[in-house]
Scaffold this motif. Structure first.
Motif, short mmCIF file in Angstrom:
data_model
loop_
_atom_site.label_atom_id
_atom_site.label_comp_id
_atom_site.label_asym_id
_atom_site.label_seq_id
_atom_site.Cartn_x
_atom_site.Cartn_y
_atom_site.Cartn_z
N ALA A 1 -5.22 -6.01 -12.32
CA ALA A 1 -5.28 -4.71 -13.02
C ALA A 1 -5.38 -3.60 -11.97
O ALA A 1 -6.47 -3.09 -11.69
N PRO A 2 -4.23 -3.22 -11.37
CA PRO A 2 -4.31 -2.27 -10.25
C PRO A 2 -4.75 -0.87 -10.65
O PRO A 2 -5.28 -0.13 -9.83
N LEU A 3 -4.56 -0.47 -11.91
CA LEU A 3 -4.91 0.89 -12.34
C LEU A 3 -6.30 0.97 -12.97
O LEU A 3 -6.70 2.06 -13.42
N ALA A 4 -7.00 -0.13 -13.02
CA ALA A 4 -8.30 -0.11 -13.69
C ALA A 4 -9.33 0.69 -12.91
O ALA A 4 -10.22 1.32 -13.50
N ASN A 5 -9.25 0.67 -11.59
CA ASN A 5 -10.25 1.33 -10.76
C ASN A 5 -9.76 2.68 -10.21
O ASN A 5 -10.37 3.23 -9.30
N VAL A 6 -8.63 3.20 -10.77
CA VAL A 6 -8.11 4.49 -10.31
C VAL A 6 -8.84 5.60 -11.04
O VAL A 6 -8.98 5.57 -12.28
#
Length: 246
Positions: free
Chosen positions: A42-47
């Motif tokens: 989930a690359p956009l979860a921590n953005v």
């Protein structure tokens, strides 16, 4: 050229290949284990929140416009924004661009059609120079030709024609003066040669010229003066002799 069938032909020639027992397949860089490697599902979860968008566009086309950038996770909101904000502006810009393209096509059609008159000839001449001019100079000449062809810029067109006419007139005047000066020098040189030739012929035939008469008069005056001087000196000599005798 005609070809003849060759039964011994086996196809295009390639160098012979031999087996290499040490061949291990296509080369690839050697890989080593990386203990810190991990896969983020989930690359956009921590953005965090996006406060700005930056775009870098490399293009050689002018007139490029970029606006109405939307970053959203909701497809419905994005579609609504496209229909209410982007589409009306796009249609308006496209209508303007289509009108400009139609006018440009009309000007191009008029450019190739006969009977454009003096203005068309001048514009064609500027475009011809622009086609052989290098780089930015050619682009500027193209823009200037479009500027001249615009009916609203008639004063600029006539001012340009007057300027070109003055430059051409000055060039012709300079060339005419150059040839006229060389012609006068040639005439003077021919006159001097002619006088020298006459003088040489006069010396050969021993003729008296206009320049010789004053010299002859001077010689005659000198001879008369010497005779008078001798006559004046003769009595003085005689007197001295008589005095000595007495």
């Amino acid at each position: 050229r005609p070809k003849k069938h060759t039964p011994d032909y086996k196809g295009k020639w390639y160098p012979p290949m031999i087996d290499n027992p040490e061949y291990e397949g296509p080369w690839a860089p050697r890989k080593i284990p990386n203990p810190k490697y991990y896969k983020d599902d989930a690359p956009l979860a921590n953005v965090g929140s996006v406060g700005a968008v930056a775009m870098e566009i490399w293009t050689m086309s002018k007139g490029l416009v970029v606006d109405n950038v939307l970053v959203a996770a909701d497809d419905v909101a994005a579609k609504e924004f496209q229909d209410t904000q982007w589409r009306p502006k796009y249609d308006a810009l496209k209508a303007v661009k289509d009108g400009e393209d139609a006018e440009e096509a009309k000007r191009a059609e008029e450019a190739v059609s006969p009977g454009r008159g003096f203005k068309g000839m001048v514009v064609d001449a500027v475009l011809g120079v622009a086609s052989i001019a290098p780089g930015a100079l050619g682009d500027k000449l193209n823009d200037f030709a479009t500027h001249l062809e615009n009916p609203d810029n008639t004063p600029t067109f006539y001012a340009f024609c007057v300027g070109v006419a003055l430059v051409v007139a000055l060039l012709f005047t300079a060339i005419a003066d150059l040839f006229a000066g060389s012609g006068e020098d040639a005439k003077k040189s021919a006159a001097k040669k002619k006088q020298g030739k006459k003088a040489a012929e006069a010396k050969k035939t021993d003729e008296t010229g206009p320049d010789d008469e004053p010299a002859d008069d001077a010689e005659e005056d000198g001879a008369d003066g010497e005779e008078e001087k001798d006559e004046d000196e003769a009595p003085k000599t005689a007197t001295k002799r008589r005095t000595k005798r007495g």
